[in-house]
Write an enzyme that holds these catalytic residues in place. Structure first.
Site, PDB file in Angstrom:
ATOM      1  N   HIS A 249      -8.740  96.123   6.534  1.00  0.00           N
ATOM      2  CA  HIS A 249     -10.132  96.349   6.129  1.00  0.00           C
ATOM      3  C   HIS A 249     -10.488  95.481   4.919  1.00  0.00           C
ATOM      4  CE1 HIS A 249      -9.414 100.050   8.541  1.00  0.00           C
ATOM      5  NE2 HIS A 249     -10.661  99.806   8.921  1.00  0.00           N
ATOM      6  N   ASN A 250     -10.391  94.181   5.109  1.00  0.00           N
ATOM      7  CA  ASN A 250     -10.602  93.225   4.038  1.00  0.00           C
ATOM      8  C   ASN A 250     -11.850  92.387   4.300  1.00  0.00           C
ATOM      9  OD1 ASN A 250      -9.716  91.185   5.952  1.00  0.00           O
ATOM     10  ND2 ASN A 250      -7.648  91.939   5.566  1.00  0.00           N
ATOM     11  N   PHE A 251     -12.046  91.332   3.494  1.00  0.00           N
ATOM     12  CA  PHE A 251     -13.255  90.518   3.606  1.00  0.00           C
ATOM     13  C   PHE A 251     -13.340  89.793   4.949  1.00  0.00           C
ATOM     14  CE2 PHE A 251     -15.623  86.509   2.532  1.00  0.00           C
ATOM     15  CZ  PHE A 251     -16.872  87.109   2.400  1.00  0.00           C
ATOM     16  N   HIS A 253     -12.261  90.954   7.785  1.00  0.00           N
ATOM     17  CA  HIS A 253     -12.736  91.956   8.755  1.00  0.00           C
ATOM     18  C   HIS A 253     -14.246  92.125   8.621  1.00  0.00           C
ATOM     19  CE1 HIS A 253     -13.261  95.666  11.014  1.00  0.00           C
ATOM     20  NE2 HIS A 253     -13.719  96.263   9.930  1.00  0.00           N
ATOM     21  N   HIS A 289     -20.172  97.282   5.481  1.00  0.00           N
ATOM     22  CA  HIS A 289     -19.750  98.540   6.115  1.00  0.00           C
ATOM     23  C   HIS A 289     -18.387  99.056   5.655  1.00  0.00           C
ATOM     24  CE1 HIS A 289     -17.112  96.116   8.672  1.00  0.00           C
ATOM     25  NE2 HIS A 289     -16.580  97.250   9.103  1.00  0.00           N
ATOM     26  N   ASP A 290     -17.521  98.220   5.062  1.00  0.00           N
ATOM     27  CA  ASP A 290     -16.203  98.695   4.609  1.00  0.00           C
ATOM     28  C   ASP A 290     -15.937  98.340   3.147  1.00  0.00           C
ATOM     29  OD1 ASP A 290     -14.952 100.222   6.582  1.00  0.00           O
ATOM     30  OD2 ASP A 290     -14.351  98.462   7.733  1.00  0.00           O
ATOM     31  N   ASP A 399     -17.796  96.737  15.066  1.00  0.00           N
ATOM     32  CA  ASP A 399     -16.676  97.186  14.233  1.00  0.00           C
ATOM     33  C   ASP A 399     -15.360  97.203  15.004  1.00  0.00           C
ATOM     34  OD1 ASP A 399     -15.440  98.095  11.934  1.00  0.00           O
ATOM     35  OD2 ASP A 399     -16.002 100.186  12.240  1.00  0.00           O
ATOM     36  N   GLN A 450      -3.007 100.090  21.544  1.00  0.00           N
ATOM     37  CA  GLN A 450      -4.236  99.559  22.108  1.00  0.00           C
ATOM     38  C   GLN A 450      -4.709 100.375  23.313  1.00  0.00           C
ATOM     39  OE1 GLN A 450      -6.162  96.535  20.775  1.00  0.00           O
ATOM     40  NE2 GLN A 450      -5.176  97.997  19.427  1.00  0.00           N
TER      41      GLN A 450
END
Length: 488
Positions: A249-251, A253, A289-290, A399, A450
């Site tokens: 959940h980084n930049f 993403h 969003h994150d 997302d 998955q």
């Protein structure tokens, strides 16, 4: 194809497995192992209604819900040693870890929390493993992890120990971004940016900010809403700065979600169906969003009673925090891209962004999807409620869009996600918190993660039971077995 249905219980929960009568016994065992959420080395035992142990195979006698078999995970094999686990002097670090897990599991059955002595032992083992994995001259032990090679390296943040970016790191990226921001981006790149096959791994953070700037310009937001270029650049830099150095959940993403949203706007011709403010809401929501995600999901926040969970009363603590950080950035004049809008326009944008960002909480997935489905027979772009639902669906689609990307783009993201999941489950075990099943490194594999995720987000919406998920697992195994193909 003739199939067999077997009814059984796991920890008192009724389940059912469906499989072809001529499938391999191993496939049947995998179905039961999946249902029990058992690790690859856990031992399964199946009991008949009379209490006798029976073999898990295709020869199982069909039964009914009133005469269920009982499935138990009764032990863990601690003798299994993965390659490279045996150390000099006969010390087997993997065995020590597994024995600690067994000890902790047995203690938790009789007590609610992990004793401090076990907690300390686990810390020492983890610390020792980390030293071995990060010291290159110990590579002869087979434990050093060189992540600098290979096309599918997990994340550039894998080795970083600090969550927040350093001042030096931010200033270096900012300077590079400002130097590049006035450069002309080619038409070829602009067109590529609109496609779902876009490869984010080719671009540095400063270049990503330039591409985000292109999106705001090409959608005519800069001109329509009188956004000064310097304000947009400061906004994008502040967003970059507030995404943490965590595996998933980084930049990057944030960029992937925004790029998919941008592509959907163009590919579905939404510009002709929705006004510019709605499109601005959707793109900016994707960007924000994150924000300031710490790498631990809402379940952890709530179980660990973190400040976020307490602040937001256990109601979407992360998503509420992402919104709050976004509007902290937008409250500063130098980074407020909405500062030239009217109060009514700003109010509408704030309301829309909050709805979109809160919609990314996966615990609301069924609620939002079912509402949207109910509008489809009579969907109307002049109906505000219908448009709001569509905007929420589009940010949700964006997302979780990695599954729809080319394998060479998607697979590294899965490595990043599993690394973040495993980090959380390790902490949960250390702190004596409930372990999130789909994050447990002892129970999860890449394909199973998955298949499970896709089934939860799509197949389950059609009312399919657990047996569907298990059947898809079997089909995946067959399709990936040399020389075998299965018709879907």
């Amino acid at each position: 194809m003739e199939t067999k249905v077997i009814y059984f219980t796991v920890n008192g929960t009724p389940e059912q497995a469906e499989f072809p009568v001529d499938c391999p016994d191993q496939d049947v065992k995998d179905l039961f192992r999946s249902a029990a959420e058992a690790g690859p080395h856990d031992i399964l035992k199946l009991y008949s209604p009379k209490g006798s142990i029976i073999n898990i195979s295709t020869r199982l006698e069909p039964n009914s819900p009133s005469s269920c078999y009982r499935l138990e995970v009764v032990a863990t094999d601690c003798s299994h040693q993965p390659p490279g686990a045996e150390l000099a002097g006969g010390l087997d670090l993997s065995s020590i870890e597994k024995r600690l897990q067994c000890l902790e599991r047995n203690i938790l059955i009789y007590d609610d929390k992990t004793p401090s002595v076990v907690f300390e032992m686990k810390k020492q083992v983890d610390s020792f493993r980390e030293k071995l994995e990060n010291v290159e001259h110990l590579s002869w032990l087979g434990l050093f992890k060189d992540l600098s090679e290979g096309t599918h390296k997990p994340s550039p943040f894998y080795h970083k120990r600090t969550l927040q970016k350093t001042r030096e790191e931010c200033e270096r990226v900012r300077e590079k971004f400002l130097q590049m921001s006035s450069l002309e981006v080619s038409e070829e790149v602009r067109n590529y940016l609109k496609t779902p096959t876009f490869d984010n791994w080719q671009w540095e953070d400063a270049e990503i900010m330039v591409l985000l700037q292109v999106m705001y310009t090409d959608l005519d937001f800069v001109a329509s809403f009188n956004i000064e270029p310097e304000t947009l650049q400061q906004f994008l830099f502040e967003v970059y700065r507030r995404y943490n150095n965590i595996p998933f959940h980084n930049f990057k993403h944030c960029f992937c979600v925004t790029q998919m949203m941008y592509g959907l706007i163009w590919l579905t011709d939404l510009r002709s169906k929705m006004d510019s403010i709605n499109l601005l809401i959707m793109l900016t929501s994707a960007v924000c969003h994150d924000l300031d995600h710490t790498g631990y999901n809402n379940a952890y926040q709530i179980n660990a009673r973190t400040d976020l969970a307490l602040r937001y009363n256990d109601i979407s603590p992360l998503e509420n925090h992402h919104c709050a950080v976004a509007f902290e950035i937008l409250e500063r004049r130098e980074s407020n891209i909405f500062r030239n809008l009217s109060p009514d326009q700003y109010k509408r944008i704030r309301e829309g962004m909050i709805k979109c960002i809160l919609a990314t909480d996966m615990t609301r997935h069924n609620e939002i999807l079912n509402k949207f489905k109910s509008t489809l027979p009579s969907f109307d772009f002049t109906n505000k409620e219908h448009k709001d639902l569509l905007m929420m669906i589009l940010i949700k689609v964006s997302d979780i869009s990695n599954e729809a990307r080319p394998m060479e783009v998607a697979e590294p993201w899965l490595d990043c996600l599993l690394q973040e999941f495993f980090n959380q489950s390790d902490v949960e075990k250390l702190e004596g918190l409930p372990v999130t099943p789909f994050m447990d490194r002892d129970k999860v594999t890449k394909p199973s993660s998955q298949i499970g995720f896709i089934s939860i987000t799509s197949l389950s919406q059609c009312g399919r039971p657990l047996t569907t998920t298990l059947r898809w697992r079997r089909l995946w195994r067959r399709n990936n077995r040399p020389g075998l193909k299965v018709r879907m």
